[in-house]
Design a protein around this motif. Sequence first.
Motif, PDB file in Angstrom:
ATOM      1  N   MET A  70      32.601 -10.379 -36.484  1.00 31.69           N
ATOM      2  CA  MET A  70      31.886  -9.350 -35.728  1.00 31.69           C
ATOM      3  C   MET A  70      30.391  -9.416 -35.987  1.00 31.69           C
ATOM      4  SD  MET A  70      33.523  -7.536 -33.548  1.00 31.69           S
ATOM      5  CE  MET A  70      32.229  -6.338 -33.313  1.00 31.69           C
ATOM      6  N   GLU A  71      30.003  -9.635 -37.248  1.00 31.58           N
ATOM      7  CA  GLU A  71      28.578  -9.736 -37.555  1.00 31.58           C
ATOM      8  C   GLU A  71      27.979 -10.979 -36.894  1.00 31.58           C
ATOM      9  OE1 GLU A  71      26.991  -7.337 -39.007  1.00 31.58           O
ATOM     10  OE2 GLU A  71      28.776  -6.196 -39.557  1.00 31.58           O
ATOM     11  N   ALA A  72      28.747 -12.068 -36.857  1.00 32.01           N
ATOM     12  CA  ALA A  72      28.260 -13.273 -36.180  1.00 32.01           C
ATOM     13  C   ALA A  72      28.093 -13.023 -34.692  1.00 32.01           C
ATOM     14  CB  ALA A  72      29.222 -14.436 -36.428  1.00 32.01           C
ATOM     15  N   ALA A  73      29.036 -12.294 -34.081  1.00 31.42           N
ATOM     16  CA  ALA A  73      28.924 -11.971 -32.660  1.00 31.42           C
ATOM     17  C   ALA A  73      27.687 -11.116 -32.393  1.00 31.42           C
ATOM     18  CB  ALA A  73      30.190 -11.252 -32.190  1.00 31.42           C
ATOM     19  N   ALA A  74      27.435 -10.145 -33.271  1.00 30.65           N
ATOM     20  CA  ALA A  74      26.227  -9.323 -33.121  1.00 30.65           C
ATOM     21  C   ALA A  74      24.979 -10.178 -33.249  1.00 30.65           C
ATOM     22  CB  ALA A  74      26.225  -8.207 -34.162  1.00 30.65           C
ATOM     23  N   ASP A  75      24.974 -11.134 -34.185  1.00 33.08           N
ATOM     24  CA  ASP A  75      23.817 -12.023 -34.354  1.00 33.08           C
ATOM     25  C   ASP A  75      23.579 -12.858 -33.100  1.00 33.08           C
ATOM     26  OD1 ASP A  75      23.308 -11.143 -36.901  1.00 33.08           O
ATOM     27  OD2 ASP A  75      24.136 -12.892 -37.915  1.00 33.08           O
ATOM     28  N   ILE A  76      24.655 -13.364 -32.503  1.00 25.50           N
ATOM     29  CA  ILE A  76      24.510 -14.198 -31.307  1.00 25.50           C
ATOM     30  C   ILE A  76      23.917 -13.386 -30.163  1.00 25.50           C
ATOM     31  CG2 ILE A  76      25.808 -15.451 -29.542  1.00 25.50           C
ATOM     32  CD1 ILE A  76      27.714 -16.330 -31.816  1.00 25.50           C
ATOM     33  N   TRP A  77      24.474 -12.193 -29.918  1.00 26.60           N
ATOM     34  CA  TRP A  77      23.912 -11.351 -28.867  1.00 26.60           C
ATOM     35  C   TRP A  77      22.480 -10.946 -29.191  1.00 26.60           C
ATOM     36  CZ3 TRP A  77      24.791 -11.048 -24.123  1.00 26.60           C
ATOM     37  CH2 TRP A  77      26.078 -11.077 -23.575  1.00 26.60           C
ATOM     38  N   ALA A  78      22.240 -10.541 -30.428  1.00 28.59           N
ATOM     39  CA  ALA A  78      20.909 -10.054 -30.802  1.00 28.59           C
ATOM     40  C   ALA A  78      19.864 -11.156 -30.743  1.00 28.59           C
ATOM     41  CB  ALA A  78      20.950  -9.436 -32.193  1.00 28.59           C
ATOM     42  N   SER A  79      20.272 -12.412 -30.907  1.00 31.18           N
ATOM     43  CA  SER A  79      19.315 -13.510 -30.799  1.00 31.18           C
ATOM     44  C   SER A  79      18.752 -13.627 -29.388  1.00 31.18           C
ATOM     45  CB  SER A  79      19.975 -14.838 -31.194  1.00 31.18           C
ATOM     46  OG  SER A  79      20.303 -14.855 -32.566  1.00 31.18           O
ATOM     47  N   ARG A  80      19.496 -13.141 -28.396  1.00 31.58           N
ATOM     48  CA  ARG A  80      19.078 -13.277 -27.002  1.00 31.58           C
ATOM     49  C   ARG A  80      18.569 -11.978 -26.386  1.00 31.58           C
ATOM     50  NH1 ARG A  80      21.365 -17.596 -24.395  1.00 31.58           N
ATOM     51  NH2 ARG A  80      19.834 -17.087 -22.776  1.00 31.58           N
ATOM     52  N   LEU A  81      18.689 -10.857 -27.112  1.00 31.75           N
ATOM     53  CA  LEU A  81      18.287  -9.562 -26.577  1.00 31.75           C
ATOM     54  C   LEU A  81      17.299  -8.891 -27.523  1.00 31.75           C
ATOM     55  CD1 LEU A  81      21.797  -8.149 -25.526  1.00 31.75           C
ATOM     56  CD2 LEU A  81      20.156  -9.361 -24.072  1.00 31.75           C
ATOM     57  N   ASP A  82      16.597  -7.904 -26.997  1.00 29.70           N
ATOM     58  CA  ASP A  82      15.683  -7.102 -27.807  1.00 29.70           C
ATOM     59  C   ASP A  82      15.933  -5.641 -27.481  1.00 29.70           C
ATOM     60  OD1 ASP A  82      13.736  -6.553 -29.648  1.00 29.70           O
ATOM     61  OD2 ASP A  82      12.057  -7.293 -28.463  1.00 29.70           O
ATOM     62  N   ALA A  83      15.445  -4.745 -28.312  1.00 32.51           N
ATOM     63  CA  ALA A  83      15.655  -3.318 -28.090  1.00 32.51           C
ATOM     64  C   ALA A  83      14.567  -2.543 -28.808  1.00 32.51           C
ATOM     65  CB  ALA A  83      17.029  -2.887 -28.610  1.00 32.51           C
ATOM     66  N   ALA A  84      14.202  -1.414 -28.227  1.00 29.04           N
ATOM     67  CA  ALA A  84      13.200  -0.560 -28.854  1.00 29.04           C
ATOM     68  C   ALA A  84      13.763   0.137 -30.087  1.00 29.04           C
ATOM     69  CB  ALA A  84      12.689   0.474 -27.849  1.00 29.04           C
ATOM     70  N   ILE A  85      15.076   0.331 -30.106  1.00 28.57           N
ATOM     71  CA  ILE A  85      15.754   0.950 -31.236  1.00 28.57           C
ATOM     72  C   ILE A  85      17.169   0.392 -31.278  1.00 28.57           C
ATOM     73  CG2 ILE A  85      16.662   2.944 -29.964  1.00 28.57           C
ATOM     74  CD1 ILE A  85      15.976   4.674 -32.401  1.00 28.57           C
ATOM     75  N   SER A  86      17.806   0.451 -32.424  1.00 21.97           N
ATOM     76  CA  SER A  86      19.129  -0.145 -32.577  1.00 21.97           C
ATOM     77  C   SER A  86      20.159   0.513 -31.658  1.00 21.97           C
ATOM     78  CB  SER A  86      19.608  -0.007 -34.021  1.00 21.97           C
ATOM     79  OG  SER A  86      18.736  -0.670 -34.902  1.00 21.97           O
ATOM     80  N   VAL A  87      21.021  -0.328 -31.116  1.00 24.32           N
ATOM     81  CA  VAL A  87      22.186   0.142 -30.380  1.00 24.32           C
ATOM     82  C   VAL A  87      23.355   0.180 -31.351  1.00 24.32           C
ATOM     83  CG1 VAL A  87      23.808  -0.416 -28.536  1.00 24.32           C
ATOM     84  CG2 VAL A  87      21.355  -0.769 -28.186  1.00 24.32           C
TER      85      VAL A  87
END
Length: 736
Positions: A70-87
């Motif tokens: 799950m943490e790896a999946a979050a890393d993969i998505w987060a590598s391609r997206l940005d956000a003003a605050i955590s989702v």
Amino acid sequence: MSLVGRLASSAWHFSLVLIIALALAGPAQSGVIDIEYIDSSGFGFNDNRSVTPVPGNPATTLGAQRRNVMEAAADIWASRLDAAISVRARADFDDLECGDETTLGLGGTTGLARNFNNAPLSNINYPLSLATALSGQRFTNFSHELRVTFNFRIDDQCLDDVDGFWYGLDPGVPPANGTISFLELALHELGHGLGFASLTNRETREFLGNPPAPDIMSRFLFGLAQQQTWSEMTAQQRDATSRSGSNLVWIGEQTTQRAAERLLAPGTVQTSPAIGGQASFPAFIQGFPPFPPLSGLSGSLILVDGPGPGSADPSDPWARALACEPLDNAAEVVGNIAMVRRGECTFAQKWQMAFDAGAIGLLLVDNVPAGSAGAIERDRGVGLDRALPIPIWFVPMATGDLFQSALPLNATLGYNLTAAPRGTTQGFVNMQADPETEGSNVSHFSNTMMPPSLMNPSISNIRFDGDLDFVPEFMYDIGWPSEAAKRAQYSGNWFNPARDGEGCQLSMELRQELPLLTCYLYRNGAQVWLIGVGTHEGDRFEFPDMFITQGADFGTAFDPDDVVRINWGEITMQMLDCNTSRVTLNPDDPALESFVTQMTKLVPADCNRRSNEQVNRAFNGTYFDPNRDGEGIQISREGDGNTWVMTFYTYLNGNQVWVIGAGTRSNNRIQFDEVTITSGGQWGPAFDPDDIERTPFGTITLDILNCDDLNVTINAALPEFETSQRTMTRVVPRNC
């Protein structure tokens, strides 16, 4: 096996609430996606049963392995997206039952919002996750923005021929036969929670809210026959188009452009000479790389020769064409296309035998007539427990019999380029608008596409390495910020731990817009280095013009006029996340073999980090002395924020030399006390890390003068390199 589970209804619709009021953001978290595991003790993500580590995932309890994925999946998505605050995401396991169409997982947003701060469009409903990422504020009454749940019964072997989830994380190791990639499933369900879901009433397709309003996805769902988007249609029209097959498409510009690069036309086999006046035959494409180029892959079509039990009928021409053991006619197969009959052993074994014999491709012929039970009539891929660099094309039994009777033949594994790419209509990507299915199927791309997409409604245990295909572009279409503001996350030193002693250093110049790559390698035991600028293509960096140099000397003997620049070839870095890349090196020199190596960061970064929380990499870059054009240094502040790595590219007696070292910064000085020079390596597949000899070079000190300039002091410990001092400036100035 192929299809192992339906993700039907995996776009999870909660009791969506339209949010009006906002609350100020709470304590700042650094992630793009922060995951909270809500399973009870000893269950699900907290399951403490002992398990054996699997490739890329060293955890020894089932719950820890699940959390790692799950943490790896979050890393993969987060590598391609940005956000003003955590989702914020909540994740758990539950009993989602088992049956003919088993639900493997569920995912979705917990609410929807419109007219929030920084909303791109007015009076449009957005998933709560995206609204939070854009607004930088928390919405009242919600403790999390998305939810994902997985079926714990899969690991209890509730499905025939399915042993459970595959928790491996090594992108070079496919899921074991009989397992389902949990990484693929986790990425898929997070994708729904991030916004890949229609926010309409599943049964009536009415818009939600009070008053009702279109959702952001409906602005891009388009009926070709109606020439309208869902936001322009009535609920009855939306409901009808949700079951209208290839009529329903996605018209988002970024998705359309990226899908055009990726999706393939239907497969064909071209034969020479023609057979009975026919020279092109339909074929099925295996659902994963490598794929032949659009021009096709050509060679003599060679019927393999056993050994193996084969048919009891000695007159059967396929009796010894099973490729279940090493081939007797490998000398004929090498450099050509191996034709193999299905049966007696797995596809993976046949693929391995063809590859071991030196085949450039595998043509696998079915052993049952087309239309019969179990016939190969799909482009979805089959389960293979290995990764090999030759493509597989499938043909029906009748086609294979025709080929066998007409041998010798030359064949080209290729595509019908007069047909539309699979999964597209009129250049647009098809949505899953199944005429036979009610409900949320439009929250997926069509199953007809090739290669398959992460957001298809079904998955198989084909080779999967975390590829997001063109789903990030879908997210960009609906408004998600891309990783553009944090592209420096990719900068740093990259290497393959199994090939320690060589590597590449990537820096992002020109306000993170211009990638500059140097690679430090070997040829016949001697050092070589390459340099080139490239482009960022979403999921990869392409460097089409890498250069190699020669001719100069070290120190005071250096003369820039002696430097000879030669076009070397091209390099591609295919990014999985900010720490993992598949690097393909294609030299122009025919004496050097092309090869692919899986590289990771020398010092890993935190991929799940927003742009405003990134390590300051302002001094990363490539520097040179304009009076000594042809040599220089590249420095990188690595992902931990403390380690600095420097590579100095220069010459000795006309030959390239590079030295490398790690250091630390104090105020405006970066000190590299253990700089090393190496030798002994070989190029490509012949590389052996045990051959590398490391010799202390000396020390190098960098004094930062301003944002563009450095004072470089070289204290060489080796007699052939003199001590010197010089000022260097950025190759691409920051104009500070």
